[in-house]
Design a protein around this motif. Structure first.
Motif, PDB file in Angstrom:
ATOM      1  N   GLN A  60       0.827  -1.210   0.000  1.00  0.00           N
ATOM      2  CA  GLN A  60       0.000   0.000   0.000  1.00  0.00           C
ATOM      3  C   GLN A  60       0.866   1.267   0.000  1.00  0.00           C
ATOM      4  OE1 GLN A  60      -2.874  -1.779   3.250  1.00  0.00           O
ATOM      5  NE2 GLN A  60      -3.792   0.094   2.473  1.00  0.00           N
ATOM      6  N   LEU A  61       2.077   1.128   0.556  1.00  0.00           N
ATOM      7  CA  LEU A  61       2.988   2.276   0.621  1.00  0.00           C
ATOM      8  C   LEU A  61       3.979   2.286  -0.544  1.00  0.00           C
ATOM      9  CD1 LEU A  61       3.649   2.114   4.452  1.00  0.00           C
ATOM     10  CD2 LEU A  61       2.329   3.873   3.265  1.00  0.00           C
ATOM     11  N   GLY A  62       3.858   1.282  -1.418  1.00  0.00           N
ATOM     12  CA  GLY A  62       4.684   1.237  -2.623  1.00  0.00           C
ATOM     13  C   GLY A  62       6.131   0.840  -2.405  1.00  0.00           C
ATOM     14  N   ILE A  63       6.406  -0.005  -1.386  1.00  0.00           N
ATOM     15  CA  ILE A  63       7.786  -0.424  -1.151  1.00  0.00           C
ATOM     16  C   ILE A  63       7.903  -1.944  -1.115  1.00  0.00           C
ATOM     17  CG2 ILE A  63       8.528   1.673   0.045  1.00  0.00           C
ATOM     18  CD1 ILE A  63       8.077   0.220   2.699  1.00  0.00           C
ATOM     19  N   GLU A  64       9.115  -2.422  -1.367  1.00  0.00           N
ATOM     20  CA  GLU A  64       9.398  -3.853  -1.360  1.00  0.00           C
ATOM     21  C   GLU A  64       9.431  -4.369   0.082  1.00  0.00           C
ATOM     22  OE1 GLU A  64       9.915  -5.996  -3.956  1.00  0.00           O
ATOM     23  OE2 GLU A  64       9.374  -4.377  -5.340  1.00  0.00           O
ATOM     24  N   TYR A  65       8.985  -5.601   0.275  1.00  0.00           N
ATOM     25  CA  TYR A  65       9.024  -6.208   1.611  1.00  0.00           C
ATOM     26  C   TYR A  65       9.615  -7.599   1.499  1.00  0.00           C
ATOM     27  CZ  TYR A  65       7.642  -7.298   6.394  1.00  0.00           C
ATOM     28  OH  TYR A  65       7.668  -7.623   7.731  1.00  0.00           O
ATOM     29  N   SER A  66      10.643  -7.897   2.310  1.00  0.00           N
ATOM     30  CA  SER A  66      11.344  -9.176   2.205  1.00  0.00           C
ATOM     31  C   SER A  66      11.124 -10.040   3.447  1.00  0.00           C
ATOM     32  CB  SER A  66      12.848  -8.929   2.042  1.00  0.00           C
ATOM     33  OG  SER A  66      13.376  -8.363   3.245  1.00  0.00           O
ATOM     34  N   HIS A  67      11.418 -11.322   3.304  1.00  0.00           N
ATOM     35  CA  HIS A  67      11.327 -12.248   4.440  1.00  0.00           C
ATOM     36  C   HIS A  67      12.360 -11.887   5.506  1.00  0.00           C
ATOM     37  CE1 HIS A  67       8.371 -15.032   2.788  1.00  0.00           C
ATOM     38  NE2 HIS A  67       8.968 -14.895   1.618  1.00  0.00           N
ATOM     39  N   GLU A  68      13.535 -11.401   5.068  1.00  0.00           N
ATOM     40  CA  GLU A  68      14.577 -11.005   6.018  1.00  0.00           C
ATOM     41  C   GLU A  68      14.115  -9.828   6.866  1.00  0.00           C
ATOM     42  OE1 GLU A  68      16.145 -13.560   3.111  1.00  0.00           O
ATOM     43  OE2 GLU A  68      15.096 -11.665   2.771  1.00  0.00           O
ATOM     44  N   TRP A  69      13.490  -8.864   6.222  1.00  0.00           N
ATOM     45  CA  TRP A  69      12.974  -7.692   6.949  1.00  0.00           C
ATOM     46  C   TRP A  69      11.882  -8.144   7.923  1.00  0.00           C
ATOM     47  CZ3 TRP A  69      10.276  -2.879   4.290  1.00  0.00           C
ATOM     48  CH2 TRP A  69      10.166  -1.846   5.241  1.00  0.00           C
ATOM     49  N   GLU A 106      -4.496   8.040   8.955  1.00  0.00           N
ATOM     50  CA  GLU A 106      -4.133   7.035   7.950  1.00  0.00           C
ATOM     51  C   GLU A 106      -3.253   5.949   8.569  1.00  0.00           C
ATOM     52  OE1 GLU A 106      -4.110   9.675   3.825  1.00  0.00           O
ATOM     53  OE2 GLU A 106      -2.398   9.778   5.185  1.00  0.00           O
ATOM     54  N   PHE A 107      -2.373   6.365   9.487  1.00  0.00           N
ATOM     55  CA  PHE A 107      -1.520   5.406  10.189  1.00  0.00           C
ATOM     56  C   PHE A 107      -2.366   4.427  11.002  1.00  0.00           C
ATOM     57  CE2 PHE A 107       0.724   4.130  14.053  1.00  0.00           C
ATOM     58  CZ  PHE A 107       1.852   3.514  13.508  1.00  0.00           C
ATOM     59  N   GLU A 108      -3.328   4.958  11.729  1.00  0.00           N
ATOM     60  CA  GLU A 108      -4.201   4.119  12.550  1.00  0.00           C
ATOM     61  C   GLU A 108      -5.034   3.175  11.686  1.00  0.00           C
ATOM     62  OE1 GLU A 108      -6.311   6.901  15.005  1.00  0.00           O
ATOM     63  OE2 GLU A 108      -4.513   7.380  16.178  1.00  0.00           O
ATOM     64  N   GLN A 109      -5.431   3.648  10.509  1.00  0.00           N
ATOM     65  CA  GLN A 109      -6.187   2.803   9.578  1.00  0.00           C
ATOM     66  C   GLN A 109      -5.332   1.629   9.090  1.00  0.00           C
ATOM     67  OE1 GLN A 109      -7.516   5.508   6.536  1.00  0.00           O
ATOM     68  NE2 GLN A 109      -9.364   6.131   7.661  1.00  0.00           N
TER      69      GLN A 109
END
Length: 226
Positions: free
Chosen positions: A32-41, A69-72
């Motif tokens: 939703q924030l347009g960034i990559e997410y890895s298993h390591e992270w 928006e953060f709370e959502q």
């Protein structure tokens, strides 16, 4: 030999096979924030609260969001996670952990769960393991989350013992860092390099047996037995 009088467990990745579920819901936030997410992270954040996890993901993005928006995002993450948790069964316990818990219980040791998850009681119920535990730390009563040691010190208090009479088991970096700030005997379980900083390290819950733990403890002059 010094007697161990209580065993404290992290939940996600130690008792429950819920790390993949965290990956799914956290990746949705990252998407939703347009960034990559890895298993390591994902692993590096195991043990952080829901709020702190979302904060980390937001901080890594270039998006500016409002408090609302953060709370959502936090609420959406929790709803998604709860829907996945409702599908859990006893088969979703980590390999070998049920036998490990049963054997510790037979030794008469109080077992406490120190998880950052507010869903811990529900997860343990789904896994049919809740009755083995003397108590679960209520994270809503804590001032600080992992890597602060407060949750583990509270767990020792609930067990009615001192920190130096406890074994504490973790798979996440923040949680292990918290344990290492106490006098507890730290057990790391998993394949990540940082887990080798623990007093005893097991590559999986399958090989983390009571007899194997006893051997490690004996090397430091501790024992699970009277």
């Amino acid at each position: 030999m010094k007697k161990i009088k209580a065993v404290i467990f992290d939940m996600d990745g130690v008792i429950s096979n819920t790390i993949p579920l965290h990956y799914i819901v956290n990746k949705r936030v990252a998407d939703q924030l347009g960034i990559e997410y890895s298993h390591e992270w994902n692993m590096s954040m195991q043990g952080l609260s829901r709020t702190d996890t979302v904060k980390e993901i937001v901080a890594a993005s270039t998006k500016k969001i409002t408090q609302e928006e953060f709370e959502q995002l936090c609420e959406q993450k929790n709803k998604h996670y709860r829907s996945l948790l409702e599908k859990l069964t006893a088969d979703d316990a980590q390999p070998g952990i049920r036998s490990f818990i049963e054997q510790l219980s037979e030794l008469g040791l109080p077992l406490i769960v120190a998880s950052a998850s507010r869903n811990a009681p529900f997860v343990l119920t789904q896994l049919k393991l809740k009755d083995y535990f003397k108590d679960i730390v209520d994270v809503t009563t804590l001032k600080r989350g992992k890597p602060d040691p407060e949750i583990f010190l509270k767990a020792a208090e609930l067990a009615g013992v001192t920190p130096d009479e406890c074994v504490a088991i973790e798979d996440g970096a923040p949680g292990l860092k918290a344990i290492l700030q106490t006098d507890m005997y730290a057990v790391g379980v998993g394949n990540y390099e940082y887990l080798k900083e623990a007093d005893a390290h097991f590559r999986s819950t399958e090989v983390m047996t009571v007899s194997a733990l006893e051997k490690h403890l004996n090397q430091k002059g501790w024992t699970l037995h009277e």
